[in-house]
Scaffold this motif. Structure first.
Motif, PDB file in Angstrom:
ATOM      1  N   ASP A 114      -7.000  50.109 -24.836  1.00  0.00           N
ATOM      2  CA  ASP A 114      -6.445  50.639 -26.089  1.00  0.00           C
ATOM      3  C   ASP A 114      -5.116  49.982 -26.437  1.00  0.00           C
ATOM      4  O   ASP A 114      -4.874  49.624 -27.588  1.00  0.00           O
ATOM      5  CB  ASP A 114      -6.269  52.159 -26.001  1.00  0.00           C
ATOM      6  N   ALA A 115      -4.260  49.826 -25.438  1.00  0.00           N
ATOM      7  CA  ALA A 115      -2.955  49.201 -25.684  1.00  0.00           C
ATOM      8  C   ALA A 115      -3.116  47.752 -26.120  1.00  0.00           C
ATOM      9  O   ALA A 115      -2.445  47.294 -27.052  1.00  0.00           O
ATOM     10  CB  ALA A 115      -2.083  49.284 -24.429  1.00  0.00           C
ATOM     11  N   CYS A 116      -4.007  47.036 -25.469  1.00  0.00           N
ATOM     12  CA  CYS A 116      -4.236  45.621 -25.801  1.00  0.00           C
ATOM     13  C   CYS A 116      -4.645  45.480 -27.267  1.00  0.00           C
ATOM     14  O   CYS A 116      -4.092  44.648 -27.990  1.00  0.00           O
ATOM     15  CB  CYS A 116      -5.340  45.084 -24.896  1.00  0.00           C
ATOM     16  N   ARG A 117      -5.612  46.261 -27.688  1.00  0.00           N
ATOM     17  CA  ARG A 117      -6.084  46.169 -29.076  1.00  0.00           C
ATOM     18  C   ARG A 117      -4.976  46.563 -30.052  1.00  0.00           C
ATOM     19  O   ARG A 117      -4.761  45.897 -31.061  1.00  0.00           O
ATOM     20  CB  ARG A 117      -7.309  47.039 -29.293  1.00  0.00           C
ATOM     21  N   TRP A 118      -4.257  47.613 -29.754  1.00  0.00           N
ATOM     22  CA  TRP A 118      -3.189  48.067 -30.641  1.00  0.00           C
ATOM     23  C   TRP A 118      -2.107  46.993 -30.753  1.00  0.00           C
ATOM     24  O   TRP A 118      -1.623  46.706 -31.851  1.00  0.00           O
ATOM     25  CB  TRP A 118      -2.602  49.389 -30.126  1.00  0.00           C
ATOM     26  N   ILE A 119      -1.736  46.388 -29.632  1.00  0.00           N
ATOM     27  CA  ILE A 119      -0.686  45.364 -29.642  1.00  0.00           C
ATOM     28  C   ILE A 119      -1.085  44.186 -30.522  1.00  0.00           C
ATOM     29  O   ILE A 119      -0.306  43.759 -31.383  1.00  0.00           O
ATOM     30  CB  ILE A 119      -0.346  44.899 -28.209  1.00  0.00           C
ATOM     31  N   ILE A 120      -2.289  43.634 -30.356  1.00  0.00           N
ATOM     32  CA  ILE A 120      -2.654  42.462 -31.167  1.00  0.00           C
ATOM     33  C   ILE A 120      -2.746  42.841 -32.641  1.00  0.00           C
ATOM     34  O   ILE A 120      -2.338  42.064 -33.505  1.00  0.00           O
ATOM     35  CB  ILE A 120      -3.950  41.766 -30.665  1.00  0.00           C
ATOM     36  N   ASP A 121      -3.247  44.027 -32.948  1.00  0.00           N
ATOM     37  CA  ASP A 121      -3.310  44.450 -34.351  1.00  0.00           C
ATOM     38  C   ASP A 121      -1.910  44.569 -34.956  1.00  0.00           C
ATOM     39  O   ASP A 121      -1.673  44.139 -36.091  1.00  0.00           O
ATOM     40  CB  ASP A 121      -4.060  45.776 -34.486  1.00  0.00           C
ATOM     41  N   GLU A 122      -0.973  45.115 -34.213  1.00  0.00           N
ATOM     42  CA  GLU A 122       0.401  45.255 -34.702  1.00  0.00           C
ATOM     43  C   GLU A 122       1.096  43.904 -34.809  1.00  0.00           C
ATOM     44  O   GLU A 122       1.840  43.655 -35.766  1.00  0.00           O
ATOM     45  CB  GLU A 122       1.204  46.204 -33.800  1.00  0.00           C
ATOM     46  N   VAL A 123       0.872  43.017 -33.852  1.00  0.00           N
ATOM     47  CA  VAL A 123       1.467  41.675 -33.918  1.00  0.00           C
ATOM     48  C   VAL A 123       0.993  40.979 -35.184  1.00  0.00           C
ATOM     49  O   VAL A 123       1.787  40.409 -35.939  1.00  0.00           O
ATOM     50  CB  VAL A 123       1.131  40.855 -32.647  1.00  0.00           C
ATOM     51  N   LYS A 124      -0.313  41.020 -35.454  1.00  0.00           N
ATOM     52  CA  LYS A 124      -0.850  40.359 -36.644  1.00  0.00           C
ATOM     53  C   LYS A 124      -0.307  40.983 -37.934  1.00  0.00           C
ATOM     54  O   LYS A 124      -0.123  40.287 -38.923  1.00  0.00           O
ATOM     55  CB  LYS A 124      -2.373  40.392 -36.626  1.00  0.00           C
TER      56      LYS A 124
END
Length: 139
Positions: free
Chosen positions: A106-116
């Motif tokens: 969950d953290a991995c997906r959230w991080i890449i979405d927020e970075v983008k």
């Protein structure tokens, strides 16, 4: 040690993963974003990323701090490339460790979405037609 960084050169993910190891972590998840040969129906020849590095790294650190508060993770890190990249090159890496796999995923997906969405990194895609286009976060 910084959790988020911009890299003008190719980087090795093994030392990044090692930084996430922790005796409390029973899980690790990562995401790798590669340069693909198409976007929105157009063949892509290559691309270049540009960033406002100081602002990008500050916002990236904020995102990773938020992730540590939102998710039950022990650690997280992210590196994004800048400069010229070819098809198949590694453009971005995200890693997260946690006691359990759900939080790491969950953290991995959230991080890449927020970075983008939030980090000031621009992508200049070059298409097979000879056209080119600038894309900003979210693209």
């Amino acid at each position: 040690m910084k959790s988020f960084s911009i890299s003008p050169v190719p980087f090795d993910i093994a030392p990044l993963r090692e930084r996430l190891l922790d005796a409390h972590a029973g899980a690790y998840a990562s995401f790798e974003g590669w340069v693909r040969d198409h976007n929105e129906g157009q063949p892509v020849r290559g691309l270049a990323y540009e960033a406002y590095v100081a602002l990008a790294e500050a916002e990236g650190e904020r995102i990773l701090a938020e992730a540590r508060q939102r998710f039950a993770i022990t650690a997280a890190a992210c590196v994004h490339r800048t400069g010229e990249l070819a098809i198949g090159d590694l453009a971005v890496w995200v890693g997260a460790s946690a006691a359990h796999r759900g939080a790491a995923f969950d953290a991995c997906r959230w991080i890449i979405d927020e970075v983008k969405a939030r980090v000031p990194i621009w992508k200049h895609e070059r298409y097979a037609t000879g056209a080119a286009d600038w894309l900003h976060p979210g693209g």
